[in-house]
Design an enzyme around this catalytic site. Structure first.
Site, PDB file in Angstrom:
ATOM      1  N   HIS B  84       0.851  -1.203   0.000  1.00 32.81           N
ATOM      2  CA  HIS B  84       0.000   0.000   0.000  1.00 32.81           C
ATOM      3  C   HIS B  84       0.886   1.253   0.000  1.00 32.81           C
ATOM      4  CE1 HIS B  84      -2.894   3.036   1.215  1.00 32.81           C
ATOM      5  NE2 HIS B  84      -2.191   3.270   2.318  1.00 32.81           N
ATOM      6  N   ASP B 113       7.710  20.981 -26.802  1.00 30.20           N
ATOM      7  CA  ASP B 113       7.550  19.675 -26.160  1.00 30.20           C
ATOM      8  C   ASP B 113       8.584  19.612 -25.057  1.00 30.20           C
ATOM      9  OD1 ASP B 113       7.319  16.777 -25.616  1.00 30.20           O
ATOM     10  OD2 ASP B 113       6.142  16.780 -27.462  1.00 30.20           O
ATOM     11  N   TRP B 149       7.038   0.036   3.872  1.00 29.08           N
ATOM     12  CA  TRP B 149       7.581   0.650   2.645  1.00 29.08           C
ATOM     13  C   TRP B 149       8.998   1.143   2.887  1.00 29.08           C
ATOM     14  CZ3 TRP B 149       8.854   5.797   1.050  1.00 29.08           C
ATOM     15  CH2 TRP B 149       8.729   6.771   2.039  1.00 29.08           C
ATOM     16  N   SER B 176      13.186   5.666 -13.766  1.00 29.59           N
ATOM     17  CA  SER B 176      12.117   6.452 -14.371  1.00 29.59           C
ATOM     18  C   SER B 176      12.111   7.867 -13.803  1.00 29.59           C
ATOM     19  CB  SER B 176      10.780   5.760 -14.115  1.00 29.59           C
ATOM     20  OG  SER B 176       9.729   6.660 -14.248  1.00 29.59           O
ATOM     21  N   SER B 177      12.223   7.962 -12.467  1.00 23.03           N
ATOM     22  CA  SER B 177      12.183   9.291 -11.855  1.00 23.03           C
ATOM     23  C   SER B 177      13.371  10.131 -12.268  1.00 23.03           C
ATOM     24  CB  SER B 177      12.203   9.177 -10.332  1.00 23.03           C
ATOM     25  OG  SER B 177      11.003   8.645  -9.887  1.00 23.03           O
ATOM     26  N   HIS B 260      13.316  11.590   3.477  1.00 23.41           N
ATOM     27  CA  HIS B 260      12.738  12.873   3.836  1.00 23.41           C
ATOM     28  C   HIS B 260      12.599  13.799   2.631  1.00 23.41           C
ATOM     29  CE1 HIS B 260      10.838  15.796   6.166  1.00 23.41           C
ATOM     30  NE2 HIS B 260      11.522  16.640   5.436  1.00 23.41           N
ATOM     31  N   GLU B 262      12.103  12.909  -0.191  1.00 23.03           N
ATOM     32  CA  GLU B 262      10.988  12.310  -0.923  1.00 23.03           C
ATOM     33  C   GLU B 262       9.637  12.894  -0.513  1.00 23.03           C
ATOM     34  OE1 GLU B 262      10.521  10.233  -3.351  1.00 23.03           O
ATOM     35  OE2 GLU B 262       8.388   9.774  -3.049  1.00 23.03           O
ATOM     36  N   TYR B 264       8.990  15.815   0.413  1.00 23.27           N
ATOM     37  CA  TYR B 264       8.806  17.123  -0.234  1.00 23.27           C
ATOM     38  C   TYR B 264       8.695  16.969  -1.735  1.00 23.27           C
ATOM     39  CZ  TYR B 264       9.462  18.793   4.364  1.00 23.27           C
ATOM     40  OH  TYR B 264       9.301  18.963   5.698  1.00 23.27           O
ATOM     41  N   SER B 275      -0.666  26.889  -6.020  1.00 24.08           N
ATOM     42  CA  SER B 275      -0.269  28.255  -6.339  1.00 24.08           C
ATOM     43  C   SER B 275      -0.818  28.717  -7.685  1.00 24.08           C
ATOM     44  CB  SER B 275       1.258  28.381  -6.360  1.00 24.08           C
ATOM     45  OG  SER B 275       1.781  28.000  -5.124  1.00 24.08           O
ATOM     46  N   HIS B 309      15.053  12.748  11.861  1.00 19.60           N
ATOM     47  CA  HIS B 309      13.866  12.888  12.728  1.00 19.60           C
ATOM     48  C   HIS B 309      12.963  11.661  12.625  1.00 19.60           C
ATOM     49  CE1 HIS B 309      11.852  15.278   9.231  1.00 19.60           C
ATOM     50  NE2 HIS B 309      11.478  14.024   9.154  1.00 19.60           N
ATOM     51  N   HIS B 310      13.262  10.779  11.676  1.00 24.16           N
ATOM     52  CA  HIS B 310      12.531   9.512  11.622  1.00 24.16           C
ATOM     53  C   HIS B 310      13.178   8.467  12.511  1.00 24.16           C
ATOM     54  CE1 HIS B 310      10.003  10.719   8.178  1.00 24.16           C
ATOM     55  NE2 HIS B 310      11.056  11.456   7.863  1.00 24.16           N
ATOM     56  N   THR B 335       7.673  26.895   5.120  1.00 23.39           N
ATOM     57  CA  THR B 335       6.351  26.357   4.811  1.00 23.39           C
ATOM     58  C   THR B 335       5.274  27.334   5.268  1.00 23.39           C
ATOM     59  OG1 THR B 335       7.332  24.224   5.330  1.00 23.39           O
ATOM     60  CG2 THR B 335       4.990  24.255   4.858  1.00 23.39           C
ATOM     61  N   LYS B 338       4.718  29.979   2.821  1.00 24.87           N
ATOM     62  CA  LYS B 338       3.845  29.591   1.715  1.00 24.87           C
ATOM     63  C   LYS B 338       2.381  29.677   2.123  1.00 24.87           C
ATOM     64  CE  LYS B 338       5.293  27.322  -1.460  1.00 24.87           C
ATOM     65  NZ  LYS B 338       6.065  26.870  -2.621  1.00 24.87           N
ATOM     66  N   ARG B 457       1.642   1.252  14.882  1.00 28.26           N
ATOM     67  CA  ARG B 457       1.267   1.055  13.489  1.00 28.26           C
ATOM     68  C   ARG B 457       1.757  -0.306  13.017  1.00 28.26           C
ATOM     69  NH1 ARG B 457       5.630   4.916  10.311  1.00 28.26           N
ATOM     70  NH2 ARG B 457       4.699   3.970   8.459  1.00 28.26           N
TER      71      ARG B 457
END
Ligand code: HEA
Ligand code: HEA
Ligand code: CUA
Ligand SMILES: [Cu+2]
Lengths: 279, 533, 288
Positions: B84, B113, B149, B176-177, B260, B262, B264, B275, B309-310, B335, B338, B457
């Site tokens: 998931h 293009d 994950w 791909s990315s 991390h 990722e 963002y 925006s 922080h994880h 943030t 924004k 979790r």
């Protein structure tokens, strides 16, 4: 929780779900069969650190709530006052250096007001020096092993397994109040003593956690880490393994019995005798 | 950003005869080098993955409806959780925004293009194969990996061959990315129409430029991490094995160095969409454009120094914990800038509340809420209580579903008229918004309570005191899922029988795709650059 | 759609026609990945799938690059396209830098943090008796004897080889710009030869490690970081050498002009990148 001593009948909802899952789900049976008294906040603290965490959490919650209401107060004001349907004409400003500096600096100040108290708790939390008792907690797939290393009781060691029966888990028997939070051999420690827990893992990473103590420390295979607590009241405190460790990750609870000093001494004596008898 | 231009006539000249370069039918889609075709494929692929990942979430939620094991066994539960997470992040959300990037960036900067049109095709066509590798792992002996994950070592070493399929899937996703990002960066840096300076670009292009930079920087690191996992599994290396001098925590450092940024990568393009939408429905230019650009860059730079922080509960030294706590909280500042800018854009505007705007407002409220729970998690002592509980699950679904997914919905309603030339059904769109919002909060708001009270979790079963909130959450999940069927219906209905859309259906929209191109946008747009003043 | 990039460089950007090669690449990688999983888990058919995938990949690369080379020689790429290629290659190399950064990070982490941590007093008392922190280390549970790779033998020679190949490729580039074709081909050839020599020495070194030093991939974290870092580097040298060879053949066929030869430059950049990575390896893996 009312269902703690619930007779088998009350759990029937669970079983009817099992039978007619989707129908029951969509019928909105969500709330029936459960008690109203649901827990929604941090567990009652039993150590100074845990209550510090409580206050810190409340303090930060208060701050962010104020910010939230403030910021979105403006937004909703705009939504009501500056709508096109009311004929509001759009202003065309799109820059204002002063306000931009203000809303950079003020959050920075708020953050300082947050991290200062947080730092104090972190430093206290990490101070594992001068313990009265040192215990090694080893995470196994899927149980805990405890070795009393230093202090009163040194030499005691045992394994601590889930005591909830398979029948309860698989729905063949009614669930006890401490369903999934019951072990055969809880960790026993004296009240008001600094207990240092040294964690390690036997196979994969587990995490030794007791919310009421404000403690959570990963137990990593081949590596030692430590944490500590000093329970300020007697009682039984429960936690669960908090790092995914394979199939029975959800089934390896941690139970700590905090007892008075004489009770602890008696327990130590009994354990030592048992150990001697075994040998 | 006004301009005078000839594209209308020019676009029509290129009729349908030469546009697919000789291939028809399926081959058109397989071989296409057209950014619009590729964008469309990305978006549909993402929606399919969203359903796949969503169905997994529904099974998870069903199992968690009540204590005890009912529907799935614990191994399979862990596999579902893992897949998931992977499917939603790499299959649903990221491709959705790459789809937006493909459709919009060339049109918004006035380019014919993407810079590397063939490589663009490959970026997309790696995805279905990567997704297949992921799905195949379910059917291998031992099933899909049940490791989360985040794929923490050394649990990964215990898994069956499904783990290897997943590792290779991650490699392909990474390729791909990276290719997609190189393409986006190059397009933005090199393909802008004359006069379209960087500081005149629509905000969406800016956020993607920065996102693409993050992707190029961290995807290879993830590839390295899973490669080390692979060799630890099969070739006897000891990167994550203390007995050989390595350390399981090393994996976490490498993973979160990717992980991390990722998050963002997921959030920034969403910010970009918002925006565009908010100014359009406020009929007022984006407030603080320049500070938005700086804030976005600041978020990107800070995102490289907050990863641990994880990992507060892994037991790092107190200096490490403090450093990462301070760095993490700093992200609240850009943030916040924004968020304040968006609100200031609405202030004194002339607001109207079509579906895209509703989703944008929903985004604002719920993203901020998720940001605040993030801030709470960033404080070491509180995180020690909450890490690996449902509080974290609540936090990241607020920022990823209510923020990223909602902004994708906002973007789809916003640009659907440009993409299809047809208008969606406004009433149904509003229903979609309200139902999604209500059910979303029903699923995830209560999970904060579960987490605070200590529910871990990644567990298939839980103690009795957590039952009430779990039930509410599960019912919400089914409601949310059904609501997305309504979304599918709305999109299909628009394509098949929507009313003809005007070239510029939104009064306040001002980027090139609205001002310079008809609806639907022609297959080839801006073959000669538009003239901008 | 004919473009004469010279008249107005930003009027028309070359947008290629649709082609089936990309998806073929995906199929190839899919086959190779599946095959590799089968091989790793001792299932039948893995190698066949890998071989099949590899063949498809080669064919695809051949056709795709063939098309690009054709377009280039046909003059379809002007200044505008050239800038794209430059950005593209630079960011690709940046991604490669980050890939190696991950492995270097692992090396530094184990040397600075995990090995000393495993040798801490409490760790010695409770988990790993007698383990002391030193580098190279294969970890507390590794009992066999092994010797680390010495820096000043073959590795130093290899450093010289790669550094000189950086010089030769620069000379070749200079020759290309001066339109001295013979010198171009000659120095390009030297570069390839130096690269091949490097790889040969590297192979010898690996053989030496396995047969005499008892230094293997499975020699704890020292073996892991040593072989993974040098191995991936060697893999990149191989790729670079193949790319250089292609460029060499193209030079011999008369491709490239003094002012228009991006493919050459791209490969040269790549080669320099591989070179720099090697310097990092030499210093941190072999020497210090
Ligand atoms: C889109 C994705 C996204 C985004 C944007 C964020 C944003 C943030 N996240 Fe989140 N996070 C995740 C996705 C995301 N996160 C995921 C997926 C995980 C879990 C991964 C896993 O374990 O599986 C996670 C986990 C996670 C953790 C670890 C929890 C744990 O496992 O123990 C932490 C801890 O610090 C954290 C913090 C933050 C912070 C501080 C922000 C900040 O960026 C938020 C900043 C925003 C605001 C603060 C609100 C707006 C600001 C203002 C209105 C200004 C004024 C405010 C103040 C002065 C306070 N996140
Ligand atoms: C952007 C990413 C994303 C998105 C969109 C979602 C969407 C959802 N997620 Fe989440 N989730 C993650 C990313 C995401 N998730 C990650 C990264 C994790 C961590 C994994 C880990 O721990 O490793 C996670 C973990 C996670 C958990 C914790 C699992 C555990 O710890 O064991 C839960 C539990 O409730 C959950 C629920 C949901 C639900 C109900 C939705 C819903 O929003 C989904 C709604 C969508 C659908 C339902 C499908 C579409 C509709 C149909 C197919 C129609 C048919 C519907 C019906 C018949 C009703 N997710
Ligand atoms: Cu042990 Cu989770
Ligand atoms: Cu993070």
């Amino acid at each position: 929780m009312a269902s703690k001593s619930a007779p088998p009948g009350t759990r029937s909802v669970a079983r009817s779900i099992k039978g007619a899952r989707w129908a029951a789900l969509l019928a909105g049976a969500a709330l029936s069969g459960t008690a109203v008294a649901a827990t929604w906040n941090l567990q009652p603290p039993a150590t100074v650190i845990a209550s510090d965490i409580h206050s810190l959490h409340e303090y930060v919650m208060l701050l962010v709530t104020v910010i939230f209401v403030g910021v979105f107060g403006f937004m909703f004001w705009a939504i009501f006052a500056h709508r096109k349907s009311k004929g509001h004409k759009a202003a065309q400003f799109h820059e204002n250096v002063t306000i931009e500096i203000v809303w950079t600096v003020i959050p920075a100040l708020i953050l300082i007001a947050i991290v200062v108290p947080a730092t104090k708790v972190v430093i206290a939390q990490k101070d594992t020096s001068n313990p009265d008792i040192t215990i090694k907690a080893t995470g196994y797939q899927w149980k805990w092993g405890y070795d009393y290393l230093k202090g009163e009781g040194a030499g005691i060691s045992f394994l601590s397994n889930l005591a909830t029966s398979r029948d309860q888990i698989e729905g063949r028997a009614s669930k006890d109040g401490n369903y999934l939070l019951e072990v055969d051999h809880p960790l026993v420690v004296p009240v008001d003593k600094k207990v240092r827990i040294v964690t390690t893992g036997a196979d994969v990473i587990h995490s030794w956690s007791v919310p009421a103590f404000g403690v959570k420390q990963d137990s990593i295979p081949g590596i030692l880490r430590d944490t500590w607590f000093k329970a300020d009241k007697t009682g039984t405190f429960r936690g669960q393994c908090s790092e995914l460790c394979g199939k029975d990750h959800g089934f390896m609870p941690i139970v700590v019995k905090v007892v008075t000093e004489p009770q602890y001494a008696a327990w130590v004596a009994e354990q030592t005798k048992n150990n001697a008898a075994k040998k | 950003m006004s301009a005078v231009l000839d594209t209308h006539g020019q676009a029509h000249e290129h009729g349908h005869h030469d546009q697919h370069g000789g291939y028809g039918g399926v081959m058109r889609w397989i071989t296409t080098t057209n950014h619009k075709d590729i964008g469309t494929m990305y978006l549909w692929f993402s929606f399919i993955m969203f359903i796949v990942g969503g169905v997994m979430a529904l099974v998870i939620r069903s199992e968690l409806f009540t204590p005890g094991l009912q529907i799935v066994n614990p191994e399979f539960f862990n596999q579902l959780t893992t897949m998931h997470g992977l499917v939603m992040i790499f299959g649903a959300i990221m491709p959705a925004f790459v789809g937006f990037a493909n459709w919009l960036i060339p049109m918004q900067i006035g380019a014919p293009d993407m810079a590397f049109a063939r490589m663009n095709n490959w970026s997309f066509w790696l995805l279905p194969f990567a997704a297949s590798l992921l799905m195949i792992s379910f059917f291998t002996p031992g099933g899909a990996p049940g490791v989360g994950w985040t794929m923490y070592a050394p649990l990964t070493v215990q898994q069956g061959m499904g783990m290897d399929f997943t590792i290779f899937a991650v490699h392909l996703l990474g390729m791909s990315s990276i290719m997609g990002s190189i393409n986006i960066i190059t397009t933005i840096l090199n393909m802008r129409a004359p006069g379209m300076t960087l500081m005149k670009m629509p905000m969406f292009c800016w956020t993607w430029l920065i996102t693409a930079y993050l992707l190029v920087a961290v995807m290879p690191v993830l590839a390295g991490a899973v490669t080390m996992t692979l060799t630890d599994r099969h070739f006897g290396t000891s990167f994550f094995n203390a007995a050989g001098g390595g350390d399981p925590v090393l994996y976490q450092h490498i993973f979160w160095f990717f992980g991390h940024p990722e998050v963002y990568i997921i959030a920034l393009p969403a910010f970009g969409v918002i925006s565009q939408v908010i100014p359009a429905f406020s009929r007022k230019p984006l407030f603080g454009y320049a500070s938005m650009v700086y804030a976005t860059s600041a978020i990107a730079i800070l995102s490289f120094i907050v990863w641990a922080h994880h990992m507060y509960t892994t037991g790092m030294p107190v200096t490490g914990q403090l450093f990462f706590m301070y760095a993490t909280t700093l992200i609240a500042i850009p943030t916040g800038v924004k968020v304040f800018n968006w609100v200031a854009t609405m202030w004194k505007g002339s607001l109207s509340f079509e579906t895209p705007m509703l989703f944008a407002i929903g985004f604002l409220l719920m993203f901020t809420l998720g940001g605040f729970s993030g801030l709470i998690l960033s404080l070491v002592p509180i995180d020690i209580q909450l890490q690996d509980t449902y509080y974290v699950v609540a936090h990241f679904h607020y920022v990823m579903v209510a923020a990223a997914l909602f902004s994708a919905f906002a973007g789809i309603y916003f640009w659907l008229p440009k993409w299809t030339g047809k208008m969606y059904d406004e009433t149904l769109g509003k229903w979609h918004f309200w139902l999604s919002t209500i059910f979303f909060n029903m699923i995830f708001f209560v999970q904060h309570f579960l987490g605070l009270a200590g529910m871990p979790r990644r567990v298939p079963d839980y103690p009795l005191q957590f039952e009430t909130w779990n039930r509410i959450s599960t019912v919400g999940a089914f409601g949310f899922g059904l609501t997305q069927l309504l979304f599918l219906y709305i999109v299909v209905k628009t394509i098949r029988s929507g009313e003809k859309a005007p070239d510029k259906p939104w009064e306040g929209a001002d980027s090139l795709e609205w001002t310079h191109l008809p609806s639907p946008a022609p297959y080839h747009s801006f073959e000669t650059p538009p003239v901008l003043k | 759609m004919a473009q004469t990039a010279t008249t107005n460089p930003r009027q028309h950007y070359f947008v290629p026609q649709p082609m089936p090669w990309p998806i073929m690449g995906s199929i190839a990688l899919f086959c190779m990945a599946t095959g590799a999983v089968f091989v790793f888990n001792s299932h039948h058919g893995g190698w066949i799938s890998i071989a099949l995938g590899f063949m498809i990949l080669l064919y695809m690369l051949f056709r795709w690059f063939g098309a690009v080379i054709g377009e280039s020689e046909a003059g379809k790429y002007g200044k505008w396209e050239d800038v794209s290629f430059r950005w593209g290659m630079s960011w690709f190399i940046f991604s490669e830098v980050m890939f190696f950064a991950g492995f270097f990070g692992a090396l530094f982490y184990t040397r600075v943090l995990s090995v000393p941590d495993l040798a801490s007093l409490e760790s010695q008392a409770l988990l790993w008796p007698n383990f002391t922190a030193h580098w190279p280390s294969a970890g507390p549970a590794f009992s066999e004897k092994f010797s680390p790779m010495a820096a000043w033998g073959l590795p130093a020679v290899n450093t010289l080889l790669l550094l000189s190949s950086g010089v030769t490729v620069t000379i070749a580039h200079w020759a290309l710009k001066e339109n001295k074709r013979a010198m171009l081909s000659l120095f390009l050839f030297f570069t390839v030869a130096l690269g091949v020599a490097f790889l040969a020495f590297q192979a010898t070194e690996y053989g030496h490690a396995y047969s005499e030093l008892n230094l293997k991939l499975s020699t704890g974290v020292y073996g892991s970081t040593f072989f993974m870092l040098t191995g991936f580097h060697g893999f990149h040298v191989t790729l670079g050498a193949i790319m250089l060879s292609v460029i060499l053949v193209r030079c011999l066929l008369g491709h490239f002009k003094p002012d228009h030869h991006f493919a050459f430059e791209a490969v040269a950049w790549y080669w320099h990148f591989v070179d720099v990575v090697w310097l990092g390896l030499f210093i941190f893996v072999y020497w210090l």
